[in-house]
Design a protein around this motif. Sequence first.
Motif, PDB file in Angstrom:
ATOM      1  N   LYS A  24      -7.858 -11.999   1.554  1.00 58.27           N
ATOM      2  CA  LYS A  24      -8.040 -11.832   0.111  1.00 58.27           C
ATOM      3  C   LYS A  24      -7.018 -10.843  -0.443  1.00 58.27           C
ATOM      4  CE  LYS A  24      -9.485 -12.181  -3.939  1.00 58.27           C
ATOM      5  NZ  LYS A  24      -9.412 -13.436  -4.703  1.00 58.27           N
ATOM      6  N   PHE A  25      -6.797  -9.726   0.271  1.00 58.79           N
ATOM      7  CA  PHE A  25      -5.852  -8.750  -0.274  1.00 58.79           C
ATOM      8  C   PHE A  25      -4.420  -9.272  -0.210  1.00 58.79           C
ATOM      9  CE2 PHE A  25      -3.124  -4.990  -0.476  1.00 58.79           C
ATOM     10  CZ  PHE A  25      -3.453  -4.632  -1.774  1.00 58.79           C
ATOM     11  N   ASP A  26      -4.142 -10.058   0.812  1.00 58.21           N
ATOM     12  CA  ASP A  26      -2.835 -10.729   0.864  1.00 58.21           C
ATOM     13  C   ASP A  26      -2.596 -11.529  -0.412  1.00 58.21           C
ATOM     14  OD1 ASP A  26      -1.131 -10.220   2.876  1.00 58.21           O
ATOM     15  OD2 ASP A  26      -1.733 -11.892   4.165  1.00 58.21           O
ATOM     16  N   GLU A  27      -3.625 -12.279  -0.806  1.00 58.39           N
ATOM     17  CA  GLU A  27      -3.506 -13.060  -2.047  1.00 58.39           C
ATOM     18  C   GLU A  27      -3.268 -12.150  -3.240  1.00 58.39           C
ATOM     19  OE1 GLU A  27      -6.929 -16.209  -0.674  1.00 58.39           O
ATOM     20  OE2 GLU A  27      -7.040 -15.440  -2.727  1.00 58.39           O
ATOM     21  N   ALA A  44       0.407 -10.536  -7.191  1.00 52.80           N
ATOM     22  CA  ALA A  44       0.959  -9.545  -8.136  1.00 52.80           C
ATOM     23  C   ALA A  44       2.487  -9.603  -8.100  1.00 52.80           C
ATOM     24  CB  ALA A  44       0.466  -8.147  -7.792  1.00 52.80           C
ATOM     25  N   GLU A  45       3.033  -9.701  -6.902  1.00 52.50           N
ATOM     26  CA  GLU A  45       4.496  -9.753  -6.788  1.00 52.50           C
ATOM     27  C   GLU A  45       5.045 -11.018  -7.464  1.00 52.50           C
ATOM     28  OE1 GLU A  45       6.346  -9.218  -2.907  1.00 52.50           O
ATOM     29  OE2 GLU A  45       8.142 -10.268  -3.633  1.00 52.50           O
ATOM     30  N   ALA A  46       4.403 -12.150  -7.196  1.00 50.29           N
ATOM     31  CA  ALA A  46       4.889 -13.414  -7.763  1.00 50.29           C
ATOM     32  C   ALA A  46       4.799 -13.388  -9.290  1.00 50.29           C
ATOM     33  CB  ALA A  46       4.089 -14.585  -7.187  1.00 50.29           C
ATOM     34  N   ASP A  47       3.679 -12.872  -9.800  1.00 51.25           N
ATOM     35  CA  ASP A  47       3.514 -12.824 -11.258  1.00 51.25           C
ATOM     36  C   ASP A  47       4.540 -11.883 -11.893  1.00 51.25           C
ATOM     37  OD1 ASP A  47       1.516 -14.706 -11.354  1.00 51.25           O
ATOM     38  OD2 ASP A  47      -0.119 -13.246 -11.247  1.00 51.25           O
ATOM     39  N   MET A  48       4.846 -10.784 -11.198  1.00 54.13           N
ATOM     40  CA  MET A  48       5.840  -9.858 -11.736  1.00 54.13           C
ATOM     41  C   MET A  48       7.218 -10.514 -11.782  1.00 54.13           C
ATOM     42  SD  MET A  48       6.671  -5.963 -10.579  1.00 54.13           S
ATOM     43  CE  MET A  48       4.962  -5.577 -10.337  1.00 54.13           C
ATOM     44  N   ILE A  77      10.283  -5.828  -4.397  1.00 55.04           N
ATOM     45  CA  ILE A  77       9.248  -5.212  -5.236  1.00 55.04           C
ATOM     46  C   ILE A  77       8.335  -4.429  -4.293  1.00 55.04           C
ATOM     47  CG2 ILE A  77       7.263  -5.659  -6.730  1.00 55.04           C
ATOM     48  CD1 ILE A  77       8.718  -8.159  -7.734  1.00 55.04           C
ATOM     49  N   LEU A  78       8.300  -3.113  -4.465  1.00 54.44           N
ATOM     50  CA  LEU A  78       7.520  -2.265  -3.560  1.00 54.44           C
ATOM     51  C   LEU A  78       6.378  -1.596  -4.317  1.00 54.44           C
ATOM     52  CD1 LEU A  78      10.490  -0.474  -1.711  1.00 54.44           C
ATOM     53  CD2 LEU A  78       9.389  -2.662  -1.135  1.00 54.44           C
ATOM     54  N   PHE A  79       5.206  -1.558  -3.669  1.00 56.07           N
ATOM     55  CA  PHE A  79       4.040  -0.892  -4.245  1.00 56.07           C
ATOM     56  C   PHE A  79       3.796   0.372  -3.423  1.00 56.07           C
ATOM     57  CE2 PHE A  79       3.630  -5.473  -4.901  1.00 56.07           C
ATOM     58  CZ  PHE A  79       3.400  -5.551  -6.272  1.00 56.07           C
ATOM     59  N   TYR A 108      12.836   3.595   2.045  1.00 60.60           N
ATOM     60  CA  TYR A 108      12.523   2.324   1.374  1.00 60.60           C
ATOM     61  C   TYR A 108      12.477   1.165   2.368  1.00 60.60           C
ATOM     62  CZ  TYR A 108      13.425   4.475  -3.224  1.00 60.60           C
ATOM     63  OH  TYR A 108      13.383   5.261  -4.356  1.00 60.60           O
ATOM     64  N   ASN A 109      13.283   1.240   3.434  1.00 61.64           N
ATOM     65  CA  ASN A 109      13.318   0.142   4.403  1.00 61.64           C
ATOM     66  C   ASN A 109      11.951  -0.090   5.062  1.00 61.64           C
ATOM     67  OD1 ASN A 109      16.361  -0.774   4.911  1.00 61.64           O
ATOM     68  ND2 ASN A 109      16.299   1.407   4.411  1.00 61.64           N
ATOM     69  N   THR A 110      11.230   1.004   5.312  1.00 60.75           N
ATOM     70  CA  THR A 110       9.897   0.891   5.911  1.00 60.75           C
ATOM     71  C   THR A 110       9.026  -0.027   5.060  1.00 60.75           C
ATOM     72  OG1 THR A 110      10.063   3.150   6.723  1.00 60.75           O
ATOM     73  CG2 THR A 110       7.837   2.207   6.591  1.00 60.75           C
ATOM     74  N   HIS A 111       9.032   0.244   3.772  1.00 55.87           N
ATOM     75  CA  HIS A 111       8.131  -0.477   2.865  1.00 55.87           C
ATOM     76  C   HIS A 111       8.646  -1.880   2.557  1.00 55.87           C
ATOM     77  CE1 HIS A 111       5.946   3.254   2.557  1.00 55.87           C
ATOM     78  NE2 HIS A 111       7.085   3.882   2.282  1.00 55.87           N
ATOM     79  N   ALA A 112       9.964  -2.026   2.541  1.00 56.60           N
ATOM     80  CA  ALA A 112      10.523  -3.361   2.298  1.00 56.60           C
ATOM     81  C   ALA A 112      10.201  -4.275   3.484  1.00 56.60           C
ATOM     82  CB  ALA A 112      12.031  -3.266   2.082  1.00 56.60           C
ATOM     83  N   LYS A 113      10.413  -3.767   4.705  1.00 59.26           N
ATOM     84  CA  LYS A 113      10.144  -4.579   5.904  1.00 59.26           C
ATOM     85  C   LYS A 113       8.681  -4.945   6.004  1.00 59.26           C
ATOM     86  CE  LYS A 113      13.711  -3.103   9.122  1.00 59.26           C
ATOM     87  NZ  LYS A 113      13.892  -1.636   9.232  1.00 59.26           N
ATOM     88  N   ALA A 114       7.796  -3.989   5.688  1.00 60.08           N
ATOM     89  CA  ALA A 114       6.351  -4.220   5.860  1.00 60.08           C
ATOM     90  C   ALA A 114       5.721  -4.818   4.608  1.00 60.08           C
ATOM     91  CB  ALA A 114       5.670  -2.907   6.229  1.00 60.08           C
ATOM     92  N   LYS A 115       6.519  -5.207   3.615  1.00 62.71           N
ATOM     93  CA  LYS A 115       5.989  -5.781   2.370  1.00 62.71           C
ATOM     94  C   LYS A 115       4.926  -4.867   1.755  1.00 62.71           C
ATOM     95  CE  LYS A 115       7.902  -9.895   1.874  1.00 62.71           C
ATOM     96  NZ  LYS A 115       8.519  -9.941   0.553  1.00 62.71           N
ATOM     97  N   SER A 116       5.216  -3.580   1.723  1.00 66.20           N
ATOM     98  CA  SER A 116       4.322  -2.554   1.151  1.00 66.20           C
ATOM     99  C   SER A 116       3.005  -2.404   1.923  1.00 66.20           C
ATOM    100  CB  SER A 116       4.010  -2.827  -0.326  1.00 66.20           C
ATOM    101  OG  SER A 116       5.195  -2.939  -1.074  1.00 66.20           O
ATOM    102  N   LEU A 117       2.969  -2.922   3.160  1.00 68.25           N
ATOM    103  CA  LEU A 117       1.740  -2.785   3.966  1.00 68.25           C
ATOM    104  C   LEU A 117       2.007  -2.036   5.268  1.00 68.25           C
ATOM    105  CD1 LEU A 117       0.251  -6.360   3.394  1.00 68.25           C
ATOM    106  CD2 LEU A 117      -0.634  -4.191   2.506  1.00 68.25           C
TER     107      LEU A 117
END
Length: 361
Positions: free
Chosen positions: A46-49, A54-58, A70-72, A227-236
Amino acid sequence: MTERVYNFSAGPAVLPVPVLEEAQRDLLALPGVGMSILEISHRSKKFDEVILGAEADMRTLASIPDNYQILFLQGGASLQFSMVPMNLMPAGGKADYIVTGSWSKKAVKEAQKVGEVRIAATTEPENFARVPHQDEIALDAEAAYVHFTTNNTIFGTEWKSDPDAGDVPLVADASSDIFSRRTDVSRYGLIYAGAQKNLAPAGVTLVILRDDLLARSPEGLPTMLDYNTHAKAKSLYNTPPVFAIYVMGLVLKWLIAEGGLEAIERRNEEKAGLLYDLIDSTEFYRGHAERDSRSLMNVTFRLPSEDLEKQFISEATKAGFDGLKGHRSVGGCRASIYNAFPREGVEALLSFMKEFERTHG
Ligand SMILES: *Cc1c(COP(=O)(O)O)cnc(C)c1O
């Protein structure tokens, strides 16, 4: 039912009522999940969705190109004051900063801890009543990037067109006007925004970053600050601010349903225009910002005396207008009228202001 007042707070700030209603409906149990958004794992389907949605809508809303991440993140825009130079400034490097208010100054202070900062322009001698013209900005072609603040929340000024940085990446703190008008993301190297003014509740910080800049981060940065940490992990990489991202997703859907950035821009121009027209029509209210730098998001104004300002704010609060007190560095009043602030609220404030002038002017 509790009555809602008109919330002119500069941040955290007003959110769209349909978003609050949907969050309220989902608070006990998300449809088909049976658990609250406050209780689910950030690794759940569910959280993946939620986060991918959110990323797709942005991307749809702001036409964000595929070569932008896009990083959260967390830590607020204030942590970006440090992360930007730590990641984008090479060792022994330098960067240009355009100083247009208190937040720009804080960004400079952090960047100075990382490398050499040049002040490319500042309007501090005029108490930041405007942003500089292009011909007042002295840019260095060797700079690692040019940093500026798109909207100066405290002073109520906003750039009408971005500074031209040539081939040097433009870095924007857009905390208080992100997605308030049309924007061309491809003009920027990096855009960041604490989300609690125009996008979401407090807790999430948005970073939109061009892919090629990821290669600049030096070895040995703390993992969470790279930033690479968060980009690679898709903010997860670690637990993200689940609830704030969920609400941001709802706000993005609301923005799209309202007609997207063009429609929002038109509406924001109309709302701010109503207040500036009144300010221009009287000597009683005086705007702080110069005309060509006026913010659509934060309208700053003074009354003839501090006593009248106190009285104005106190009577306004009683009448259901909250958060109109200006920041101490400008004084007076500030009406923050972000995307979610309703036009009826601006019209109601206008009537109140006219009546206040009639009875106290
Ligand atoms: C509010 C604000 C900040 C600080 O944001 P935090 O998320 O609280 O760190 C930075 N820049 C601008 C332009 C702001 O309006």
